[in-house]
Design a protein around this motif. Structure first.
Motif, PDB file in Angstrom:
ATOM      1  N   THR A  28       0.831  -1.209   0.000  1.00 47.79           N
ATOM      2  CA  THR A  28       0.000   0.000   0.000  1.00 47.79           C
ATOM      3  C   THR A  28       0.863   1.256   0.000  1.00 47.79           C
ATOM      4  N   GLN A 190      -5.357   3.544   2.108  1.00 44.71           N
ATOM      5  CA  GLN A 190      -6.009   2.238   2.181  1.00 44.71           C
ATOM      6  C   GLN A 190      -6.154   1.644   0.782  1.00 44.71           C
ATOM      7  N   TRP A 192      -8.313  -1.208  -1.444  1.00 47.54           N
ATOM      8  CA  TRP A 192      -9.551  -1.981  -1.425  1.00 47.54           C
ATOM      9  C   TRP A 192      -9.625  -2.885  -2.647  1.00 47.54           C
ATOM     10  N   GLU A 197     -11.432  -4.027   2.452  1.00 46.32           N
ATOM     11  CA  GLU A 197     -10.175  -3.313   2.682  1.00 46.32           C
ATOM     12  C   GLU A 197      -9.071  -4.333   2.901  1.00 46.32           C
ATOM     13  N   THR A 199      -6.269  -4.980   4.683  1.00 47.01           N
ATOM     14  CA  THR A 199      -5.649  -4.431   5.889  1.00 47.01           C
ATOM     15  C   THR A 199      -4.145  -4.633   5.890  1.00 47.01           C
ATOM     16  N   GLN A 221      -7.566   4.571  -1.527  1.00 50.82           N
ATOM     17  CA  GLN A 221      -8.440   5.507  -0.848  1.00 50.82           C
ATOM     18  C   GLN A 221      -7.690   6.220   0.273  1.00 50.82           C
ATOM     19  N   LYS A 223      -7.645   7.491   4.108  1.00 52.83           N
ATOM     20  CA  LYS A 223      -8.216   6.939   5.330  1.00 52.83           C
ATOM     21  C   LYS A 223      -9.484   7.705   5.699  1.00 52.83           C
ATOM     22  N   ALA A 227     -15.568   2.665   1.860  1.00 55.02           N
ATOM     23  CA  ALA A 227     -15.393   1.746   0.725  1.00 55.02           C
ATOM     24  C   ALA A 227     -15.687   2.452  -0.594  1.00 55.02           C
TER      25      ALA A 227
END
Length: 290
Positions: A28, A190, A192, A197, A199, A221, A223, A227
């Motif tokens: 990420t 983040q 997705w 998500e 994690t 995305q 934070k 979604a």
């Protein structure tokens, strides 16, 4: 290798190659860094095009003022004489009053424009369709080329307040700008996929399995944004094809209905001479050659 088609909202960003075992924290962060790097290249391209057309940025306190206002306020741009483009300058006033109007000559403009064109191609969204993956090396090489082109045209450097110089030095302040809304915090961004998500505490393989030949569409995305919208079941091209086939089928059905309406005219029961033919033994005679 796993291929990730990275999107931001519904917008294509880039392709990225990785593996199932990669930490999602690392992945990420990498994807957010690439996203931000592409935005930096895009901002630089925009400013360098203006640099080619209208010269360097004037001091903030002089921006937007007329010559009369500058004279009345006794303001002086000390960088006019310091930042002269190679080969001399040509007058080309900036209509919005941000740059000093001392543009590079045509030869030097071409150096900047050609480099900007190559930089835009290096971060183009079309690379997704061409199946070309983005790397940090690509971003670094593109930034180096842009920096080199600016140095060729302005060997003495740019004023410290010029956004191009600040972008290269990493001191740009995007506070309050539209650009600031697009930049992602690498530590909190983040990722997705499939409505879930991914994690940071897990690995990519925990979500997509262990098949290294997988290709997924994932979305970056900020934070707290929640979604993102799911990918449509059918692409725009598939929708167009389905609509075309549906229309074609509808036209065929219309033709069949029209044909069926007149079909009875060729039926035996509609022949007014059918009874006579039956009694005379002429009912089953065919005049077609065998």
């Amino acid at each position: 290798m796993v291929k990730i088609h990275v999107k931001r909202g519904d917008e294509n960003r880039f392709l990225f190659e990785t593996n199932c075992g990669v930490s999602l924290n690392e992945l990420t962060t990498q994807l957010a860094r690439l996203h931000n790097g592409m935005l930096k290249v895009s901002r630089l391209c925009q400013e360098i095009e203006l640099l080619a057309d209208h010269g360097v940025l004037i001091p903030p306190q002089m921006q937007g003022l007329t010559d009369e206002q500058v004279s009345e306020l006794h303001l002086i741009d000390e960088w006019v004489e310091k930042c002269v483009p190679s080969g001399g300058s040509v007058e080309c006033a900036d209509p919005v009053g941000r740059r000093n109007g001392k543009a590079p000559n045509e030869k030097m403009k071409e150096v900047l424009r050609r480099t900007v064109s190559e930089a835009k191609a290096a971060i183009s969204k079309d690379l997704v369709e061409a199946n070309v993956c983005m790397t940090e090396a690509t971003i670094k090489d593109t930034l180096d080329k842009l920096s080199g082109a600016v140095t060729i045209v302005y060997p003495m450097g740019l004023p410290p307040h010029d956004p191009i110089r600040m972008e290269f030095e990493g001191t740009e302040d995007l506070t309050g700008t539209q650009a600031s809304k697009e930049v992602l915090d690498e530590a909190t961004a983040q990722l997705w996929w499939a409505g879930k998500e991914l994690t940071r505490e897990k690995s990519l393989g925990d979500f997509i399995g262990k098949n290294e030949k997988t290709k997924i569409i994932a979305k970056l995305q900020k934070k707290g944004q929640g979604a993102p919208g799911r990918e449509p079941v059918f692409s725009e091209e598939e929708k167009k094809q389905m609509m075309f086939h549906a229309y074609h089928r509808q036209e065929e059905l219309k033709k069949l209905e029209t044909t069926n309406e007149d079909q009875y005219l060729n039926s035996e029961w509609s022949d007014p001479h059918a009874l006579k033919k039956q009694f005379t033994g002429l009912g089953n005679i065919s005049w077609r050659p065998k």
